[in-house]
Scaffold this motif. Structure first.
Motif, PDB file in Angstrom:
ATOM      1  N   GLU A   1     -14.967   6.683  -4.951  1.00 24.29           N
ATOM      2  CA  GLU A   1     -14.020   6.354  -6.141  1.00 24.29           C
ATOM      3  C   GLU A   1     -14.166   7.421  -7.298  1.00 24.29           C
ATOM      4  O   GLU A   1     -15.043   8.082  -7.439  1.00 24.29           O
TER       5      GLU A   1
ATOM      6  N   ASP B   1      -1.022   0.245  -9.222  1.00 21.87           N
ATOM      7  CA  ASP B   1      -0.795  -0.833  -8.491  1.00 21.87           C
ATOM      8  C   ASP B   1      -0.192  -1.923  -8.986  1.00 21.87           C
ATOM      9  O   ASP B   1       0.685  -2.622  -8.319  1.00 21.87           O
TER      10      ASP B   1
ATOM     11  N   LEU C   1      -4.912   4.456 -11.355  1.00 16.12           N
ATOM     12  CA  LEU C   1      -4.488   3.501 -10.155  1.00 16.12           C
ATOM     13  C   LEU C   1      -4.303   2.189 -10.196  1.00 16.12           C
ATOM     14  O   LEU C   1      -3.343   1.552  -9.715  1.00 16.12           O
ATOM     15  N   LYS C   2      -5.080   1.422 -11.073  1.00 21.19           N
ATOM     16  CA  LYS C   2      -4.666   0.011 -11.590  1.00 21.19           C
ATOM     17  C   LYS C   2      -3.498   0.162 -11.940  1.00 21.19           C
ATOM     18  O   LYS C   2      -2.479  -0.861 -11.599  1.00 21.19           O
TER      19      LYS C   2
ATOM     20  N   GLN D   1     -15.071  -2.748   0.880  1.00 26.27           N
ATOM     21  CA  GLN D   1     -14.037  -1.595   0.552  1.00 26.27           C
ATOM     22  C   GLN D   1     -15.079  -0.383   0.459  1.00 26.27           C
ATOM     23  O   GLN D   1     -14.704   0.672   1.012  1.00 26.27           O
TER      24      GLN D   1
ATOM     25  N   LEU E   1      -6.575   7.800  -3.070  1.00 29.84           N
ATOM     26  CA  LEU E   1      -7.221   6.488  -3.657  1.00 29.84           C
ATOM     27  C   LEU E   1      -6.071   5.412  -3.223  1.00 29.84           C
ATOM     28  O   LEU E   1      -6.198   4.202  -3.142  1.00 29.84           O
TER      29      LEU E   1
ATOM     30  N   HIS F   1      -6.601   1.610  -1.577  1.00 29.02           N
ATOM     31  CA  HIS F   1      -7.091   0.771  -2.511  1.00 29.02           C
ATOM     32  C   HIS F   1      -7.246  -0.560  -1.997  1.00 29.02           C
ATOM     33  O   HIS F   1      -8.123  -1.475  -2.691  1.00 29.02           O
ATOM     34  N   ASP F   2      -6.268  -1.145  -1.006  1.00 29.45           N
ATOM     35  CA  ASP F   2      -6.461  -2.300  -0.501  1.00 29.45           C
ATOM     36  C   ASP F   2      -7.036  -2.394   0.807  1.00 29.45           C
ATOM     37  O   ASP F   2      -6.740  -3.519   1.707  1.00 29.45           O
TER      38      ASP F   2
ATOM     39  N   THR G   1       0.778  -0.978   0.036  1.00 30.68           N
ATOM     40  CA  THR G   1      -0.010  -0.085  -0.076  1.00 30.68           C
ATOM     41  C   THR G   1       0.792   1.410  -0.235  1.00 30.68           C
ATOM     42  O   THR G   1       0.636   2.055  -0.641  1.00 30.68           O
TER      43      THR G   1
ATOM     44  N   HIS H   1      -9.430   5.614 -12.131  1.00 20.15           N
ATOM     45  CA  HIS H   1      -9.315   4.193 -12.152  1.00 20.15           C
ATOM     46  C   HIS H   1      -8.112   3.361 -12.697  1.00 20.15           C
ATOM     47  O   HIS H   1      -7.727   2.646 -12.312  1.00 20.15           O
TER      48      HIS H   1
END
Length: 192
Positions: free
Chosen positions: A122, A134, A130-131, A111, A80, A84-85, A53, A127
């Motif tokens: 969100e 990650d 962020l992915k 979540q 975010l 996120h996790d 994280t 999105h």
């Protein structure tokens, strides 16, 4: 098999999950530092969800600086990344293969409860980035790993895992319509 999971009635050390996910306390949230990453459990590395994280949040800062984002967008992306996790504080890090539709629905509910507790919404516009961040965080995690033992086949496997993750990142950029060239430059900038 049940099509839904009543996660609200699951007991956790902090209380019933339906309550603590809506009213997360520090013990609940800090538990991410006690949850091992699935990748680490497999014999490579020793990261926990909290380390992942934090790496994701720091990479969000680097990504924002690299792209010269305005402070508001940067802060939104970092926030975010920090949460996120958050759901993994209680459910752990689960391999995607085991995330059935019912499990995914329960994870999303947990979540969303946590995000709502902090009035965090969100942001669909962030999105994909962020992915991507990650995924890059996992690449960094792999780069920091060393196989346990002296078996040279594990070193080869680690190198393959790194290359595969890098390929997955670049494939994702195409799917998410993020400039591949920009991502390659960012990875190079980060020595990845």
């Amino acid at each position: 098999m049940s099509k839904s999971i009543d996660y609200k009635k699951i007991f956790t050390p902090q209380g019933m999950l339906g309550h603590v996910s809506k009213h997360p306390n520090m013990d609940f949230l800090m538990n991410i530092f006690n949850i091992p990453r699935v990748y680490g459990v497999s014999g490579f590395g020793g990261w926990n969800v909290g380390q992942h994280t934090m790496a994701t949040a720091f990479l969000a800062l680097y990504w924002s600086s690299f792209n010269k984002y305005a402070q508001e967008k940067r802060d939104r992306l970092v926030t975010l990344a920090l949460v996120h996790d958050a759901h993994e504080a209680v459910i752990g890090d689960i391999l995607p293969f085991f995330k059935t539709p019912a499990v995914k629905k329960a994870i999303n509910s947990i979540q969303n409860d946590i995000l709502n507790a902090f009035s965090i919404e969100e942001d669909e516009t962030l999105h994909d980035e962020l992915k991507l961040i990650d995924m890059i965080s996992f690449l960094y995690e792999i780069s920091q790993s060393s196989p346990k033992g002296l078996d040279s086949s594990k070193r080869k496997l680690l190198k393959k895992m790194y290359e595969r993750q890098k390929d997955e990142i670049l494939a994702y950029t195409k799917k998410a319509k993020i400039k591949n060239k920009k991502v390659k430059k960012f990875l190079e900038h980060m020595n990845l």
